[in-house]
Design a protein around this motif. Structure first.
Motif, PDB file in Angstrom:
ATOM      1  N   SER A   1       0.833  -1.212   0.000  1.00 17.27           N
ATOM      2  CA  SER A   1       0.000   0.000   0.000  1.00 17.27           C
ATOM      3  C   SER A   1       0.865   1.258   0.000  1.00 17.27           C
ATOM      4  O   SER A   1       0.568   2.232  -0.713  1.00 17.27           O
ATOM      5  CB  SER A   1      -0.921   0.007   1.226  1.00 17.27           C
ATOM      6  OG  SER A   1      -1.835  -1.067   1.177  1.00 17.27           O
ATOM      7  N   GLN A   2       1.940   1.245   0.780  1.00 14.70           N
ATOM      8  CA  GLN A   2       2.855   2.382   0.806  1.00 14.70           C
ATOM      9  C   GLN A   2       3.522   2.571  -0.560  1.00 14.70           C
ATOM     10  O   GLN A   2       3.689   3.704  -1.034  1.00 14.70           O
ATOM     11  CB  GLN A   2       3.914   2.168   1.884  1.00 14.70           C
ATOM     12  CG  GLN A   2       3.361   2.192   3.296  1.00 14.70           C
ATOM     13  CD  GLN A   2       4.388   1.770   4.335  1.00 14.70           C
ATOM     14  OE1 GLN A   2       5.372   1.094   4.017  1.00 14.70           O
ATOM     15  NE2 GLN A   2       4.178   2.167   5.584  1.00 14.70           N
ATOM     16  N   ALA A   3       3.897   1.470  -1.175  1.00 21.24           N
ATOM     17  CA  ALA A   3       4.534   1.544  -2.494  1.00 21.24           C
ATOM     18  C   ALA A   3       3.576   2.112  -3.537  1.00 21.24           C
ATOM     19  O   ALA A   3       3.960   2.950  -4.363  1.00 21.24           O
ATOM     20  CB  ALA A   3       5.006   0.151  -2.915  1.00 21.24           C
ATOM     21  N   VAL A   4       2.344   1.667  -3.508  1.00 19.98           N
ATOM     22  CA  VAL A   4       1.349   2.153  -4.474  1.00 19.98           C
ATOM     23  C   VAL A   4       1.105   3.653  -4.292  1.00 19.98           C
ATOM     24  O   VAL A   4       0.958   4.394  -5.280  1.00 19.98           O
ATOM     25  CB  VAL A   4       0.039   1.359  -4.331  1.00 19.98           C
ATOM     26  CG1 VAL A   4      -1.082   1.997  -5.161  1.00 19.98           C
ATOM     27  CG2 VAL A   4       0.246  -0.090  -4.766  1.00 19.98           C
ATOM     28  N   SER A   5       1.080   4.124  -3.061  1.00 18.72           N
ATOM     29  CA  SER A   5       0.901   5.564  -2.809  1.00 18.72           C
ATOM     30  C   SER A   5       2.043   6.368  -3.426  1.00 18.72           C
ATOM     31  O   SER A   5       1.814   7.424  -4.029  1.00 18.72           O
ATOM     32  CB  SER A   5       0.832   5.827  -1.304  1.00 18.72           C
ATOM     33  OG  SER A   5      -0.316   5.229  -0.738  1.00 18.72           O
ATOM     34  N   LEU A   6       3.274   5.875  -3.278  1.00 19.78           N
ATOM     35  CA  LEU A   6       4.418   6.550  -3.889  1.00 19.78           C
ATOM     36  C   LEU A   6       4.314   6.540  -5.413  1.00 19.78           C
ATOM     37  O   LEU A   6       4.550   7.557  -6.074  1.00 19.78           O
ATOM     38  CB  LEU A   6       5.717   5.866  -3.460  1.00 19.78           C
ATOM     39  CG  LEU A   6       6.195   6.082  -2.025  1.00 19.78           C
ATOM     40  CD1 LEU A   6       7.406   5.199  -1.733  1.00 19.78           C
ATOM     41  CD2 LEU A   6       6.559   7.544  -1.794  1.00 19.78           C
ATOM     42  N   LEU A   7       3.960   5.404  -5.976  1.00 17.11           N
ATOM     43  CA  LEU A   7       3.880   5.276  -7.432  1.00 17.11           C
ATOM     44  C   LEU A   7       2.774   6.138  -8.015  1.00 17.11           C
ATOM     45  O   LEU A   7       2.924   6.704  -9.105  1.00 17.11           O
ATOM     46  CB  LEU A   7       3.649   3.811  -7.807  1.00 17.11           C
ATOM     47  CG  LEU A   7       4.827   2.860  -7.542  1.00 17.11           C
ATOM     48  CD1 LEU A   7       4.389   1.418  -7.689  1.00 17.11           C
ATOM     49  CD2 LEU A   7       5.984   3.169  -8.492  1.00 17.11           C
ATOM     50  N   ASN A   8       1.687   6.249  -7.305  1.00 14.25           N
ATOM     51  CA  ASN A   8       0.558   7.026  -7.819  1.00 14.25           C
ATOM     52  C   ASN A   8       0.885   8.504  -7.941  1.00 14.25           C
ATOM     53  O   ASN A   8       0.298   9.216  -8.761  1.00 14.25           O
ATOM     54  CB  ASN A   8      -0.650   6.839  -6.909  1.00 14.25           C
ATOM     55  CG  ASN A   8      -1.919   7.340  -7.547  1.00 14.25           C
ATOM     56  OD1 ASN A   8      -2.250   6.992  -8.678  1.00 14.25           O
ATOM     57  ND2 ASN A   8      -2.663   8.163  -6.817  1.00 14.25           N
ATOM     58  N   GLU A   9       1.845   8.985  -7.139  1.00 17.52           N
ATOM     59  CA  GLU A   9       2.240  10.393  -7.180  1.00 17.52           C
ATOM     60  C   GLU A   9       3.499  10.625  -8.012  1.00 17.52           C
ATOM     61  O   GLU A   9       3.972  11.759  -8.117  1.00 17.52           O
ATOM     62  CB  GLU A   9       2.484  10.902  -5.751  1.00 17.52           C
ATOM     63  CG  GLU A   9       1.271  10.811  -4.839  1.00 17.52           C
ATOM     64  CD  GLU A   9       0.122  11.678  -5.335  1.00 17.52           C
ATOM     65  OE1 GLU A   9       0.414  12.768  -5.901  1.00 17.52           O
ATOM     66  OE2 GLU A   9      -1.038  11.278  -5.169  1.00 17.52           O
ATOM     67  N   ALA A  10       4.047   9.573  -8.596  1.00 12.93           N
ATOM     68  CA  ALA A  10       5.324   9.675  -9.313  1.00 12.93           C
ATOM     69  C   ALA A  10       5.195  10.393 -10.641  1.00 12.93           C
ATOM     70  O   ALA A  10       4.192  10.255 -11.347  1.00 12.93           O
ATOM     71  CB  ALA A  10       5.908   8.284  -9.536  1.00 12.93           C
ATOM     72  N   ARG A  11       6.212  11.180 -10.974  1.00 11.53           N
ATOM     73  CA  ARG A  11       6.314  11.776 -12.308  1.00 11.53           C
ATOM     74  C   ARG A  11       6.637  10.704 -13.333  1.00 11.53           C
ATOM     75  O   ARG A  11       6.147  10.707 -14.453  1.00 11.53           O
ATOM     76  CB  ARG A  11       7.419  12.838 -12.301  1.00 11.53           C
ATOM     77  CG  ARG A  11       7.622  13.580 -13.624  1.00 11.53           C
ATOM     78  CD  ARG A  11       8.948  14.309 -13.638  1.00 11.53           C
ATOM     79  NE  ARG A  11      10.055  13.369 -13.761  1.00 11.53           N
ATOM     80  CZ  ARG A  11      10.580  12.993 -14.926  1.00 11.53           C
ATOM     81  NH1 ARG A  11      10.091  13.471 -16.055  1.00 11.53           N
ATOM     82  NH2 ARG A  11      11.582  12.139 -14.961  1.00 11.53           N
TER      83      ARG A  11
END
Length: 300
Positions: free
Chosen positions: A137-147
């Motif tokens: 879940s933490q990884a997905v949150s980071l990826l969702n905001e990634a450029r």
């Protein structure tokens, strides 16, 4: 004929520098300790550094650097570099791992099927654990905001990097592979920018490709999502998110890369569902472009 145990025994390595540092480091002066801490935290870079460059990094003299190295029983910086270079080498090569694996099987199809199925079953149990669900879940949150997403993997993992990059691009999240070695990897690393997120497939071995990629990501402030079975590795210490992915390669056996693929697809589809509108826009655009590539399609 070598047994599995003998193959593993002859292939094991020890962290000579780390062992000596733990045994003798506390007996040294604070100045020598600071030099050795720097070397320990920057092992890959040390292979390319001179005593003067190390001294400049810790605000001391090159003579002090040499004294610190010799205090751990090395004849000098060259001796230390040789020891560290051996530490970076893989513990077992693919031939040794295959030999260990097939030697343990009973030379029939059912045994091989069970080996693969059991490895994936254990991996899926681990991936579905509470701790891994939180990490995912933490990884997905980071990826969702990634450029942009960069996916690192070499050798067999490099193929998985290319595959997952295709999936990320399909769902509208720009992605690039970091899966070459030497100058090829250096060229790929030029694409990294602030605002990116790095997914890294790496295990225990602190190889140069991984450490160089990690160092560049840190310089740019890029968060690291690590997929690994070595949760105590140097990579894990630097990662924002660590996902434990067992690969069935314990005790020197051949690892099952399909378990890593399962984790990558979890990440891709979770990001796709979290940003469903972006996903559908990208998929529709891809289909429109594909129509134009069909034989007999006329330009308007």
């Amino acid at each position: 004929m070598k047994t599995a145990a003998s193959v593993l025994k002859t292939s094991q390595r020890s962290d000579v520098f780390g062992e000596r540092l733990r045994a003798r480091g506390h007996q040294l002066s604070p100045r020598l300790q600071s030099v050795l801490r720097y070397i320990n935290e920057n092992r890959e870079g040390i292979l390319e550094n001179t005593a003067l460059e190390i001294a400049a990094a810790v605000n001391t003299s090159d003579a002090t650097v040499v004294r610190a190295v010799q205090a751990l029983g090395f004849t000098g910086l060259r001796d230390l570099k040789t020891t560290l270079a051996r530490w970076f080498e893989p513990v077992m090569n693919s031939t040794e791992k295959m030999h260990t694996t097939v030697d343990e099987l009973t030379h029939d199809t059912q045994s091989s099927i069970d080996f693969v199925l059991e490895g994936h079953r254990q991996a899926c149990d681990a991936l579905s654990s509470a701790a891994n669900r939180i990490a995912l879940s933490q990884a997905v949150s980071l990826l969702n905001e990634a450029r942009n997403v960069a996916v690192f993997g070499i050798n067999a993992s490099g193929i998985l990097a290319d595959y997952s990059v295709r999936l990320f691009n399909r769902i509208g999240l720009p992605a690039v592979s970091l899966n070459r070695v030497g100058i090829g990897l250096a060229e790929q690393l030029l694409a990294l920018k602030r605002g990116d997120v790095l997914i890294m497939m790496a295990q225990k071995s602190a190889h140069r490709e991984g450490m160089t990629t990690l160092r560049e990501a840190k310089r740019l402030g890029i968060p690291l999502i690590l997929l690994t079975n070595a949760v105590d590795s140097q990579f894990a210490k630097e990662a924002e998110v660590v996902i434990n992915v067992p690969r069935g390669g314990e005790n020197g056996r051949v690892p099952l890369h399909g378990t890593v693929l399962i984790c990558l697809e979890m990440l891709v589809f979770s990001v796709a569902s979290l940003s469903s509108q972006r996903t559908m826009r990208s998929m529709k655009r891809m289909q429109e472009l594909h129509k134009g590539l069909k034989p007999g399609t006329r330009k308007k």
